[in-house]
Structure formats: structure tokens, C-alpha cells
Design a protein around this motif. Structure first.
Motif, PDB file in Angstrom:
ATOM      1  N   ALA A   1      -6.084   7.507  -9.834  1.00 62.86           N
ATOM      2  CA  ALA A   1      -5.981   6.530  -8.785  1.00 62.86           C
ATOM      3  C   ALA A   1      -4.927   6.414  -7.582  1.00 62.86           C
ATOM      4  O   ALA A   1      -5.323   5.813  -6.577  1.00 62.86           O
ATOM      5  CB  ALA A   1      -4.784   5.163  -9.620  1.00 62.86           C
ATOM      6  N   ILE A   2      -4.293   7.762  -7.718  1.00 63.01           N
ATOM      7  CA  ILE A   2      -3.861   8.286  -6.352  1.00 63.01           C
ATOM      8  C   ILE A   2      -4.352   8.467  -5.224  1.00 63.01           C
ATOM      9  O   ILE A   2      -4.722   8.002  -4.389  1.00 63.01           O
ATOM     10  CB  ILE A   2      -2.353   9.067  -7.045  1.00 63.01           C
ATOM     11  CG1 ILE A   2      -1.535   8.817  -7.645  1.00 63.01           C
ATOM     12  CG2 ILE A   2      -1.750   9.186  -5.620  1.00 63.01           C
ATOM     13  CD1 ILE A   2      -0.613   9.201  -8.318  1.00 63.01           C
TER      14      ILE A   2
ATOM     15  N   VAL B   1       2.103   1.604  -1.257  1.00 56.52           N
ATOM     16  CA  VAL B   1       2.885   3.063  -2.128  1.00 56.52           C
ATOM     17  C   VAL B   1       4.256   2.839  -1.458  1.00 56.52           C
ATOM     18  O   VAL B   1       4.607   3.511  -0.472  1.00 56.52           O
ATOM     19  CB  VAL B   1       2.135   3.961  -1.852  1.00 56.52           C
ATOM     20  CG1 VAL B   1       1.351   4.611  -2.551  1.00 56.52           C
ATOM     21  CG2 VAL B   1       0.666   3.027  -2.109  1.00 56.52           C
TER      22      VAL B   1
ATOM     23  N   ASN C   1      -6.428   2.822 -11.799  1.00 63.95           N
ATOM     24  CA  ASN C   1      -5.342   2.202 -12.705  1.00 63.95           C
ATOM     25  C   ASN C   1      -5.324   1.752 -13.970  1.00 63.95           C
ATOM     26  O   ASN C   1      -4.376   2.003 -14.929  1.00 63.95           O
ATOM     27  CB  ASN C   1      -4.143   1.536 -11.652  1.00 63.95           C
ATOM     28  CG  ASN C   1      -2.949   1.820 -12.476  1.00 63.95           C
ATOM     29  OD1 ASN C   1      -1.668   2.161 -12.349  1.00 63.95           O
ATOM     30  ND2 ASN C   1      -2.479   0.357 -12.388  1.00 63.95           N
TER      31      ASN C   1
ATOM     32  N   THR D   1      -8.830   2.157  -6.409  1.00 59.25           N
ATOM     33  CA  THR D   1      -7.490   2.663  -7.299  1.00 59.25           C
ATOM     34  C   THR D   1      -6.930   1.569  -7.999  1.00 59.25           C
ATOM     35  O   THR D   1      -6.651   1.863  -9.834  1.00 59.25           O
ATOM     36  CB  THR D   1      -6.373   2.583  -5.795  1.00 59.25           C
ATOM     37  OG1 THR D   1      -6.834   3.536  -4.811  1.00 59.25           O
ATOM     38  CG2 THR D   1      -5.194   2.824  -6.216  1.00 59.25           C
TER      39      THR D   1
ATOM     40  N   PHE E   1      -3.842   8.534 -13.654  1.00 62.71           N
ATOM     41  CA  PHE E   1      -3.086   7.996 -12.513  1.00 62.71           C
ATOM     42  C   PHE E   1      -3.072   8.866 -11.523  1.00 62.71           C
ATOM     43  O   PHE E   1      -3.518   8.057 -10.340  1.00 62.71           O
ATOM     44  CB  PHE E   1      -1.622   7.992 -12.910  1.00 62.71           C
ATOM     45  CG  PHE E   1      -0.994   6.779 -14.236  1.00 62.71           C
ATOM     46  CD1 PHE E   1      -1.431   5.459 -13.261  1.00 62.71           C
ATOM     47  CD2 PHE E   1      -0.795   7.773 -15.162  1.00 62.71           C
ATOM     48  CE1 PHE E   1      -0.990   4.581 -13.932  1.00 62.71           C
ATOM     49  CE2 PHE E   1      -0.661   6.536 -15.780  1.00 62.71           C
ATOM     50  CZ  PHE E   1      -0.687   4.567 -15.661  1.00 62.71           C
TER      51      PHE E   1
ATOM     52  N   ALA F   1       2.343   7.144 -12.784  1.00 57.88           N
ATOM     53  CA  ALA F   1       1.664   7.207 -11.638  1.00 57.88           C
ATOM     54  C   ALA F   1       2.748   8.304 -10.621  1.00 57.88           C
ATOM     55  O   ALA F   1       2.998   9.235  -9.131  1.00 57.88           O
ATOM     56  CB  ALA F   1       0.991   6.398 -10.008  1.00 57.88           C
TER      57      ALA F   1
ATOM     58  N   LEU G   1      -1.036   0.078  -8.169  1.00 60.18           N
ATOM     59  CA  LEU G   1      -0.101   2.557  -9.236  1.00 60.18           C
ATOM     60  C   LEU G   1       0.904   1.359  -9.856  1.00 60.18           C
ATOM     61  O   LEU G   1       2.472   0.585  -9.727  1.00 60.18           O
ATOM     62  CB  LEU G   1      -0.410   3.228  -7.777  1.00 60.18           C
ATOM     63  CG  LEU G   1      -0.707   3.359  -6.988  1.00 60.18           C
ATOM     64  CD1 LEU G   1       0.003   4.248  -6.198  1.00 60.18           C
ATOM     65  CD2 LEU G   1      -1.875   4.642  -8.784  1.00 60.18           C
ATOM     66  N   HIS G   2       0.425   2.059 -10.856  1.00 60.39           N
ATOM     67  CA  HIS G   2       1.934   1.809 -11.815  1.00 60.39           C
ATOM     68  C   HIS G   2       2.833   2.669 -11.928  1.00 60.39           C
ATOM     69  O   HIS G   2       2.405   4.361 -12.125  1.00 60.39           O
ATOM     70  CB  HIS G   2       1.416   2.095 -13.091  1.00 60.39           C
ATOM     71  CG  HIS G   2       2.674   1.048 -14.419  1.00 60.39           C
ATOM     72  ND1 HIS G   2       3.482   1.560 -14.964  1.00 60.39           N
ATOM     73  CD2 HIS G   2       2.363   0.194 -15.066  1.00 60.39           C
ATOM     74  CE1 HIS G   2       3.924   0.480 -15.772  1.00 60.39           C
ATOM     75  NE2 HIS G   2       3.803   0.414 -16.183  1.00 60.39           N
TER      76      HIS G   2
END
Length: 285
Positions: free
Chosen positions: A196-197, A146, A212, A208, A193, A21, A16-17
Motif C-alpha cells: 500500500a505504501i 500521509v 491497505n 493504495t 502494508f 504501515a 493507510l492504517h
């Protein structure tokens, strides 16, 4: 010339960026940066365009820690990680340097303390918008986390786990970074995003990473990167994504699928792309 201390930090895959995100997540790979801290100048001083190593020393002192008993401090650096490609070379260097200082002074640090010092150094020298807390965790500790980068590292881990199975990671280097990250464009891509979360909340690490990467390609305007990720899926890769803020592409393939790994290399290397084969960092186990 005495070696005062040694340290190592790993590069990572972005899951995750954090810039898009709000939460960051990364997972270490078997490529690393290794340092020696010495008391006399080294033959080949490291390239440190951002001044990250001096920033690490300042952040170390700001944390109330003592420096080694030496008139001068010099760094010798060896790294498997390409700089400025999205492989998190800065986080790896910061973590390695902090471990070197700890080794040189006999200081025992918890991993969350290393992460906090690394994040402060990266923010202070301007080589990260967020402090790269997730990347520092991945540099110092196997598995993925995370994290909320807005709170101290000890309080910021929201989810964590390990990548199950045996995976090969192909690092596809497309050359120097040309598209620079713009925080506003990343925030505009927030709905992507969110996909992806949602995937990581469901425990689907591969989706994910894919989602992402798609969001990052939108935020960067990197349609060529998105197309390459799609093409890698057609070639048989399980999950492909833009690493960090690009331009490197990282692709996951089950290690037993040797024919897929070979097919990807035979397809991309004639196009002038450098393909490096590595794996997920499992630690000492």
C-alpha cells in the motif's frame, strides 16, 4: 439554556492504517458528527463509552487553553457515523468538540493544533492505539494526507493530495465489530502494508486503498471482508477496502456509474447489510 459553541468533524476512508504501515492516511467523506456545547444538561446526553469528551476538555486545558466561562459544560451530539465500525467516529467527535470549545471561547486554532489536541485526547482515553492523527486531519480538512503520527501534526505531513473526479462512496455496514485489532498482528502484516505504501508513493490512490484493505483483512483475520471486497470488484466497484479496523466496507464507484451503484445495493441489501451512499468531502468549494 445557552448554546456556547458549535463544531463539526467528518468521518473518513482509511487509505493507510497507521498501526500496520507505520504511516497513516485517510480521506474525509460527506458524513459527519456535529456538536453543540451548552451550559445546561441536554435531554439526550451522548453515548461516550471511552470518555472521549472529558478527555478532549483535559487535552484542551493541557494545551494551555481557557475553558468557556460557564458553571457547567454539556454536549449535544448528532452524527451520521456509525460507532465502532471503522468510519472514524471518534476522530470526528474529538474534532467537533475542539471546534465547539474554540467557538465558545473565541479561540483561533490552526488545523494542526486541532489535530494535536484530538490525538492527545484519543490516546489519553484509550480509544486509539496511534492517536488517529490521519483521521483527525481528515475530520478537519478535505483531501488526504500521509502522516507520521510520532511527531507533532505540523511536522508530520509527508504527502498530500485530493481525489480527482466525482466519486460515490458506498458504506457497507456488516454489523457491530467482532474482530478486535491486535497491534502485534498488524505488525506481522507489515510486508502487505508495504504494498500500500508503494502504491501511494506512485500516486495510485485506488490501489493504495485496495492493498491497505487486503493487509487489514490479514491483520484482523477477516477473510469474509476480503472476499466481499473482491466480490465488489466483480460487481463493478473501482476500489473497495475495510474501513479502519473494520467491520465496515467502503467502496468507491465513479458517480456516473448509476447501474453499478444500483447493482451493489440490490446484491447486498437482501443479505441484511445496510448500504449508505455518500461522497468524498470536498469542503465548501
Amino acid at each position: 439554556m445557552a448554546v456556547l459553541g458549535r463544531g463539526e468533524g467528518h468521518g473518513s476512508i482509511t487509505i493507510l492504517h497507521a498501526l500496520g504501515a507505520g504511516y497513516g492516511a485517510a480521506m474525509g467523506v460527506d458524513l459527519s458528527t456535529r456538536i453543540q456545547l451548552r451550559d445546561t444538561p441536554v435531554k439526550n446526553p451522548p453515548e461516550d463509552d471511552h470518555g472521549l469528551l472529558p478527555a478532549v476538555v483535559e487535552s484542551w486545558k493541557e494545551a494551555g487553553l481557557e475553558l468557556p466561562d460557564a458553571d457547567e459544560l454539556h454536549w449535544a451530539v448528532r452524527s451520521d457515523l456509525p460507532k465502532g465500525r471503522g468510519m472514524k467516529s471518534s476522530a470526528a467527535l474529538a474534532v467537533a468538540a475542539i471546534q465547539g470549545l474554540a467557538d465558545a471561547t473565541g479561540t483561533v486554532l490552526e488545523n494542526h493544533q486541532i489535530v494535536d489536541i484530538a490525538a492527545a485526547a484519543q490516546l489519553n482515553c484509550g480509544c486509539s492505539f496511534t492517536g488517529s492523527v490521519d483521521d483527525a486531519w481528515a475530520a478537519v480538512e478535505p483531501g488526504w494526507k500521509v502522516v507520521d503520527p510520532s511527531v507533532p501534526a505540523a511536522e508530520g505531513v509527508l504527502l498530500q493530495g485530493e481525489m480527482e473526479g466525482d466519486w460515490t462512496v458506498l458504506v457497507i455496514d456488516r454489523g457491530p465489530r467482532e474482530l478486535q485489532p491486535d497491534p502485534e498482528r498488524f505488525q506481522m502484516a507489515a510486508p502487505q502494508f508495504q504494498n500500500a505504501i508503494s502504491s501511494i508513493e506512485q500516486g495510485d490512490l485506488i490501489n493504495t486503498i485496495i492493498n491497505n484493505g487486503r493487509a487489514v483483512s490479514t491483520a484482523l483475520g477477516d477473510q469474509a471482508g476480503r472476499k466481499l471486497c473482491n466480490d465488489l470488484g466483480i460487481l463493478g466497484c473501482r476500489g473497495s477496502s475495510i474501513g479502519g479496523s473494520g467491520p465496515v466496507i467502503l467502496s468507491l464507484i465513479p458517480t456516473e456509474q448509476e447501474s453499478t451503484i444500483r447493482r451493489v445495493k440490490q446484491t447486498l441489501e437482501p443479505r441484511g447489510m445496510v448500504v449508505t451512499e455518500t461522497g468524498i468531502w470536498k469542503g465548501d468549494a
